[in-house]
Motif scaffolding. Structure first.
Motif, PDB file in Angstrom:
ATOM      1  N   UNK A  96      21.025 -28.614 -48.104  1.00  0.00           N
ATOM      2  CA  UNK A  96      21.182 -28.491 -49.502  1.00  0.00           C
ATOM      3  C   UNK A  96      20.547 -29.209 -50.404  1.00  0.00           C
ATOM      4  N   UNK A  97      19.887 -30.260 -49.935  1.00  0.00           N
ATOM      5  CA  UNK A  97      19.041 -31.052 -50.801  1.00  0.00           C
ATOM      6  C   UNK A  97      17.634 -30.668 -50.845  1.00  0.00           C
ATOM      7  N   UNK A  98      17.255 -29.468 -50.301  1.00  0.00           N
ATOM      8  CA  UNK A  98      15.853 -28.866 -50.135  1.00  0.00           C
ATOM      9  C   UNK A  98      15.445 -28.519 -51.689  1.00  0.00           C
ATOM     10  N   UNK A 132      18.948 -33.872 -62.433  1.00  0.00           N
ATOM     11  CA  UNK A 132      18.273 -33.552 -61.081  1.00  0.00           C
ATOM     12  C   UNK A 132      17.943 -34.762 -60.259  1.00  0.00           C
ATOM     13  N   UNK A 133      17.417 -35.987 -60.744  1.00  0.00           N
ATOM     14  CA  UNK A 133      16.835 -37.115 -60.087  1.00  0.00           C
ATOM     15  C   UNK A 133      18.325 -37.761 -59.426  1.00  0.00           C
ATOM     16  N   UNK A 134      19.335 -37.775 -60.108  1.00  0.00           N
ATOM     17  CA  UNK A 134      20.614 -38.534 -59.593  1.00  0.00           C
ATOM     18  C   UNK A 134      21.140 -37.419 -58.573  1.00  0.00           C
ATOM     19  N   UNK A 135      21.199 -36.316 -58.620  1.00  0.00           N
ATOM     20  CA  UNK A 135      21.480 -35.170 -57.735  1.00  0.00           C
ATOM     21  C   UNK A 135      20.850 -35.537 -56.522  1.00  0.00           C
ATOM     22  N   UNK A 136      19.592 -35.405 -56.680  1.00  0.00           N
ATOM     23  CA  UNK A 136      18.711 -35.611 -55.385  1.00  0.00           C
ATOM     24  C   UNK A 136      19.049 -36.850 -54.761  1.00  0.00           C
ATOM     25  N   UNK A 137      19.024 -38.291 -55.307  1.00  0.00           N
ATOM     26  CA  UNK A 137      19.412 -39.538 -54.833  1.00  0.00           C
ATOM     27  C   UNK A 137      20.692 -39.466 -54.346  1.00  0.00           C
ATOM     28  N   UNK A 138      21.620 -38.765 -54.816  1.00  0.00           N
ATOM     29  CA  UNK A 138      22.957 -38.717 -54.200  1.00  0.00           C
ATOM     30  C   UNK A 138      22.852 -37.951 -53.045  1.00  0.00           C
ATOM     31  N   UNK A 139      22.106 -36.622 -52.828  1.00  0.00           N
ATOM     32  CA  UNK A 139      22.055 -35.914 -51.792  1.00  0.00           C
ATOM     33  C   UNK A 139      21.324 -36.861 -50.518  1.00  0.00           C
ATOM     34  N   UNK A 173      13.233 -28.375 -58.113  1.00  0.00           N
ATOM     35  CA  UNK A 173      14.088 -27.433 -58.773  1.00  0.00           C
ATOM     36  C   UNK A 173      15.234 -28.116 -59.302  1.00  0.00           C
ATOM     37  N   UNK A 174      15.862 -27.587 -60.087  1.00  0.00           N
ATOM     38  CA  UNK A 174      17.104 -28.179 -60.860  1.00  0.00           C
ATOM     39  C   UNK A 174      17.792 -27.019 -61.627  1.00  0.00           C
ATOM     40  N   UNK A 175      18.931 -27.391 -62.130  1.00  0.00           N
ATOM     41  CA  UNK A 175      19.839 -26.395 -62.826  1.00  0.00           C
ATOM     42  C   UNK A 175      20.489 -25.274 -61.978  1.00  0.00           C
ATOM     43  N   UNK A 176      20.753 -24.260 -62.460  1.00  0.00           N
ATOM     44  CA  UNK A 176      21.392 -22.925 -61.670  1.00  0.00           C
ATOM     45  C   UNK A 176      20.465 -22.451 -60.731  1.00  0.00           C
ATOM     46  N   UNK A 177      19.085 -22.285 -60.688  1.00  0.00           N
ATOM     47  CA  UNK A 177      18.452 -21.865 -59.535  1.00  0.00           C
ATOM     48  C   UNK A 177      18.395 -22.735 -58.359  1.00  0.00           C
TER      49      UNK A 177
END
Length: 365
Positions: free
Chosen positions: A295-297, A171-178, A303-307
């Motif tokens: 979409x980053x919120x 999830x950290x990678x997703x957040x930083x990518x966003x 939060x992470x995953x499907x939710x």
């Protein structure tokens, strides 16, 4: 416009319909009067004239009803919404809605409405369209950049986040990518909009007639008649160009308005449509960023995953519907159709990148 007494054979249903028309006309007149109070000059006078016309229609229905009924229905939902918006929002939104309302006049198929009233409604639709167009011209430059920036931020960052997340990274990678996508996209949009608007303004300036030729009219060789070439370059017929050139040369010594205006070639300024380069760039930057943060919120709040994915889709979907409906409203088109179109485009892009992310995830796994 005065009406006639209620015709013989008028039913209770007819009277209810006329009463509904009566309250709608009153409500529409109130909307135009409210808008007039917030405008100045010519626009205020036009809006007041529209309110007076609605008053004439009101008198027609009152005459058919034989006077003020003891009980009146409520105005239609659309008319009440117009009144509420006239009190709380800008005139552009209200006029855009009023344009659609006038265009869908119920009088076309109602024999109780006079031909003059039906004609009035069609004229009103065109008048309101013209007023709404003035407002659109005033905000079109910055507004265009703002809408495009917000939509690009919503769609591109949602697609980026879902594509990265589908590969199975944390999830950290997703957040930083966003966040990286937000900053890179906002800077790119702002810079691109600045260059685009500045280039467009320079192009328009280059196409406007140049008045420098007026200062050298007296020095031209009448036989060579280079002035005729100027007119022909502006699209005037060769014969007419020669005639105008000879006339201009004969009057060269006289005091006269500038050459282009004297001969009906009036430069058309598009500055109000194109807008300012810095305004467009700033609007694009801020609106892209405001769209891209949505979409980053979920990941920003842990939060992470499907939710997180589901919440991001819901938030972006609501924002896309809102921007699409706003564009539809201001353009005079159907807001719901524009909203659904925006939603389908955004979700379609996200679905494609999510599928690609799944493929890359499997390949890397």
């Amino acid at each position: 416009m005065t009406g006639s007494p209620a015709p013989e054979g008028a039913t209770a249903r007819d009277r209810r319909r006329w009463a509904r028309y009566l309250v709608d006309e009153r409500a529409e007149a109130a909307v135009y009067r409210q808008l007039a109070e917030r405008r100045t000059g010519e626009e205020r006078e036009i809006l007041r004239a529209l309110a007076q016309a609605e008053g004439r229609h009101e008198a027609h229905w009152l005459a058919l009803l034989g006077g003020e009924p003891a009980r009146l229905p409520r105005a239609s939902v659309g008319t009440r919404m117009l009144g509420w918006m006239a009190r709380h929002f800008g005139a552009i939104f209200v006029l855009a809605l009023a344009q659609n309302a006038e265009r869908r006049s119920p009088y076309d198929g109602d024999p109780a409405a006079t031909p003059a009233m039906r004609a009035d409604e069609k004229i009103h639709a065109e008048v309101v369209r013209g007023l709404a167009a003035r407002g659109r011209r005033r905000l079109s430059g910055g507004f265009r950049a703002a809408v495009f920036g917000a939509n690009d931020g919503l769609v591109s960052n949602l697609a980026l986040i879902l594509g990265i997340g589908a590969t199975g990274v944390g999830s950290q990678v997703v957040l930083f990518s966003g966040i990286a996508g937000l900053l890179a996209g906002a800077l790119s949009m702002g810079a691109g909009e600045f260059v685009s608007v500045r280039s467009q303004r320079e192009m328009l300036a280059a196409t406007e007639p140049n008045e420098d030729a007026h200062d050298v009219l007296s020095d031209l060789d009448l036989d060579a008649n280079e002035l005729a070439l100027v007119y022909r370059a502006r699209g005037i017929d060769p014969v007419e160009a020669d005639r105008q050139a000879h006339d201009a040369l004969r009057r060269a010594a006289e005091a006269a308005p500038p050459l282009a205006r004297r001969h009906g070639v009036v430069p058309r300024s598009d500055d109000d449509i194109v807008g300012g380069a810095w305004t467009a760039a700033l609007s694009s930057f801020l609106c892209f960023a405001s769209g891209a943060i949505i979409p980053v919120l979920p990941w920003l709040f842990g939060m992470n995953g499907a939710p997180a994915v589901v919440l991001a889709l819901v938030l972006v979907g609501l924002a896309l519907v809102g921007t699409g409906a706003t564009v539809g409203l201001l353009s005079g088109g159907p807001p719901l159709r524009r909203a659904l179109r925006q939603l389908l485009i955004g979700y379609g892009a996200a679905a494609v990148t999510y599928g690609l992310g799944l493929l890359f995830g499997v390949a890397l796994g």
